[in-house]
Write a protein that holds these residues in place. Structure first.
Motif, PDB file in Angstrom:
ATOM      1  N   TRP A  41      -8.938  11.476   6.815  1.00 24.34           N
ATOM      2  CA  TRP A  41      -7.530  11.115   6.647  1.00 24.34           C
ATOM      3  C   TRP A  41      -6.815  10.710   7.925  1.00 24.34           C
ATOM      4  O   TRP A  41      -5.903   9.881   7.880  1.00 24.34           O
ATOM      5  N   GLN A  86       0.781   4.119  -2.804  1.00 24.16           N
ATOM      6  CA  GLN A  86       0.529   5.533  -2.498  1.00 24.16           C
ATOM      7  C   GLN A  86       1.634   6.405  -3.090  1.00 24.16           C
ATOM      8  O   GLN A  86       1.362   7.450  -3.682  1.00 24.16           O
ATOM      9  N   ARG A 102      -6.729   7.140   8.662  1.00 24.52           N
ATOM     10  CA  ARG A 102      -6.046   6.441   7.563  1.00 24.52           C
ATOM     11  C   ARG A 102      -4.530   6.604   7.621  1.00 24.52           C
ATOM     12  O   ARG A 102      -3.794   5.861   6.975  1.00 24.52           O
ATOM     13  N   ASP A 103      -4.070   7.591   8.367  1.00 27.61           N
ATOM     14  CA  ASP A 103      -2.627   7.759   8.524  1.00 27.61           C
ATOM     15  C   ASP A 103      -2.053   6.774   9.552  1.00 27.61           C
ATOM     16  O   ASP A 103      -0.842   6.747   9.768  1.00 27.61           O
ATOM     17  N   GLN A 120      -6.439   0.228   8.817  1.00 23.20           N
ATOM     18  CA  GLN A 120      -6.775   1.650   8.972  1.00 23.20           C
ATOM     19  C   GLN A 120      -6.677   2.399   7.643  1.00 23.20           C
ATOM     20  O   GLN A 120      -7.414   3.344   7.404  1.00 23.20           O
ATOM     21  N   LYS A 121      -5.750   1.977   6.802  1.00 20.20           N
ATOM     22  CA  LYS A 121      -5.509   2.715   5.564  1.00 20.20           C
ATOM     23  C   LYS A 121      -6.711   2.664   4.626  1.00 20.20           C
ATOM     24  O   LYS A 121      -6.825   3.459   3.700  1.00 20.20           O
ATOM     25  N   TYR A 122      -7.607   1.697   4.845  1.00 17.85           N
ATOM     26  CA  TYR A 122      -8.808   1.573   4.006  1.00 17.85           C
ATOM     27  C   TYR A 122     -10.080   1.696   4.836  1.00 17.85           C
ATOM     28  O   TYR A 122     -11.163   1.397   4.339  1.00 17.85           O
ATOM     29  N   ALA A 123      -9.947   2.099   6.092  1.00 22.31           N
ATOM     30  CA  ALA A 123     -11.093   2.168   7.002  1.00 22.31           C
ATOM     31  C   ALA A 123     -11.869   0.850   6.972  1.00 22.31           C
ATOM     32  O   ALA A 123     -13.093   0.828   6.964  1.00 22.31           O
ATOM     33  N   THR A 143       0.836  -1.211   0.000  1.00 27.09           N
ATOM     34  CA  THR A 143       0.000   0.000   0.000  1.00 27.09           C
ATOM     35  C   THR A 143       0.871   1.261   0.000  1.00 27.09           C
ATOM     36  O   THR A 143       0.594   2.214  -0.736  1.00 27.09           O
ATOM     37  N   TYR A 187      -9.135   4.983  -1.893  1.00 24.51           N
ATOM     38  CA  TYR A 187     -10.486   4.652  -1.435  1.00 24.51           C
ATOM     39  C   TYR A 187     -11.102   3.539  -2.269  1.00 24.51           C
ATOM     40  O   TYR A 187     -10.838   3.445  -3.469  1.00 24.51           O
ATOM     41  N   TYR A 231     -15.459   7.185   7.259  1.00 25.51           N
ATOM     42  CA  TYR A 231     -14.882   6.411   6.153  1.00 25.51           C
ATOM     43  C   TYR A 231     -13.851   7.221   5.370  1.00 25.51           C
ATOM     44  O   TYR A 231     -12.780   6.738   5.030  1.00 25.51           O
ATOM     45  N   TYR A 289      -4.280   9.081  -0.676  1.00 23.89           N
ATOM     46  CA  TYR A 289      -5.204   8.186   0.009  1.00 23.89           C
ATOM     47  C   TYR A 289      -5.937   7.366  -1.039  1.00 23.89           C
ATOM     48  O   TYR A 289      -6.340   7.901  -2.079  1.00 23.89           O
TER      49      TYR A 289
END
Ligand SMILES: *Cc1c(COP(=O)(O)O)cnc(C)c1O
Length: 395
Positions: free
Chosen positions: A231, A46, A234-235, A241-244, A42, A62, A228, A60
């Motif tokens: 940011w 990014q 997601r950090d 967490q990076k994709y909720a 990931t 999604y 959702y 980010y």
């Protein structure tokens, strides 16, 4: 069905042709989403998406299409009642603005038309007329896919800079990322967004937002944040967490493969390929237009998109009939005209996984349809496209 059997040519502006390599990349079992290797993948994705945007900022990812990424962008940096200036040049910036209005922003449109790019001087003048800086953000598209218009993001960014106005500059690059240059850090863009299924040759389902420090600062006080999209969570370090939530691993593998293909070809080579293929389409359509039955939606060649071309038929001629001819008889699927151009226009996509035979084949079928349907047109459009490519692709 006449001469249709064989490979279908999908020439619509999204989803675009998915390369076999990308399809194959998804054909594997799910793996452990908590493994360190997945977090590493990931982070690399990014970084590589940020690279396509020409940004040193944070991307980010999604599980969403472009509409989702629009909402992600709005919710992370804006608050209820914030004034947003939408720069009109077709359908999509207005659509982004409508989403902002529905979410509680106060949206003003700088009027444009479907036939031309945004005028940077008009943007500068509007910003200079806002000495109290009530405008919090500016929204524009790099390419309007409905109109076939290409905006000069660098020039608009320079106009914003010249005005000295602090509004966030937000750009939609859904129909251009990975096909045309985007230089976020140098163009004064604060936030940009895109999606996987156009120039990035992937299945629909991934949306991207990249934010610089100014956008991240706005995030601190934005009150439209929701769990959702937002940011901060997601950090976090965890892949989850990076994709909720559960990462879309198969789509990520597809994206990895597509980005590997783009970076292996080289960004400059990819951009040049798109310029050349757009030139071929424009050469053909310029000849067809001599017959006055069909013509460009965008009169100024410099403002025509390098990823999609929008052609309009004269009154009384049906774009639907032409599309049906190409699809049913020849297996070429063109884009329908949408919005104000519905029924009157059609679109030829030349973005993503496209090469000379795909574009020349598509143009040949359109010319065949113009002939068969007796739509007035200049003859020799395909020949002009071939000549253009031969002249620009040296032996
Ligand atoms: C396709 C497109 C969108 C919308 O993307 P979806 O993935 O269909 O939601 C937004 N902006 C532009 C410029 C587009 O071309």
């Amino acid at each position: 069905m006449v001469v249709r059997a064989g490979r279908e040519f999908l020439a619509i502006p999204g989803p675009t042709t998915i390369p076999d390599e990308v399809l194959r990349a998804m054909h594997r079992p799910a793996t452990d989403i908590y493994s360190p290797a997945m977090v590493g993948m990931t982070m690399k994705l990014q970084a590589d998406i940020s690279g396509l945007f020409g940004s040193s900022g944070q991307t980010y990812i999604y599980i969403a299409n472009g509409h989702g990424a629009w909402e992600a962008a709005i919710s992370n940096v804006l608050s209820r009642g914030d004034k947003v200036l939408v720069l009109e040049s077709g359908l999509f910036a207005a659509g982004w603005g409508r989403a902002a209005a529905a979410m509680g922003c106060d949206v003003e449109t700088l009027p444009g038309t479907w036939q031309r790019a945004v005028r940077p001087a008009e943007v500068e003048a509007r910003l200079r007329a806002d000495p109290d800086h009530t405008i919090k953000a500016i929204m524009v598209v790099q390419v309007d896919t409905a109109a076939g218009v290409m905006n000069d993001i660098e020039a608009i960014g320079a106009a914003i800079r010249a005005s000295g106005h602090p509004a966030l500059f937000m750009v939609d690059a859904v129909a251009s990322l990975g096909c045309m240059k985007f230089d976020m850090d140098n163009w004064r863009v604060d936030l940009a967004m895109s999606a996987a299924q156009k120039g990035l040759m992937g299945p629909p389902g991934l949306g991207f937002v990249v934010a610089n420090d100014r956008a991240k600062a706005a995030h601190q006080t934005a009150d439209l944040k929701t769990p959702y999209w937002e940011w901060t969570a997601r950090d976090g370090d965890q892949h989850y967490q990076k994709y909720a939530g559960t990462p879309p691993i198969h789509l990520l593998w597809a994206l990895r493969e597509a980005l590997d293909m783009i970076y292996a070809e080289g960004l400059d080579a990819v951009f040049k390929r798109h310029r050349l293929l757009a030139g071929a389409v424009h050469a053909a359509a310029t000849v067809w237009a001599e017959g006055n039955g069909i013509g460009f939606n965008v009169p100024n060649p410099a403002e025509r998109s390098l990823t999609v071309t929008n052609l309009v038929l004269s009154d009384g001629l049906s774009a639907g009939d032409l599309l049906a001819y190409c699809d049913k008889n020849c297996g070429v699927v063109l884009g329908v005209g949408i919005g104000a151009l519905s029924g009157k226009a059609f679109r030829i996509a030349h973005m993503g996984h496209v090469n000379a035979p795909m574009v020349l084949g598509t143009l040949s079928v359109i010319e065949m349809a113009l002939d068969a349907m007796q739509i007035p047109h200049g003859t020799g459009g395909v020949q002009a496209a071939v000549k253009y490519l031969a002249g620009n692709v040296p032996a």
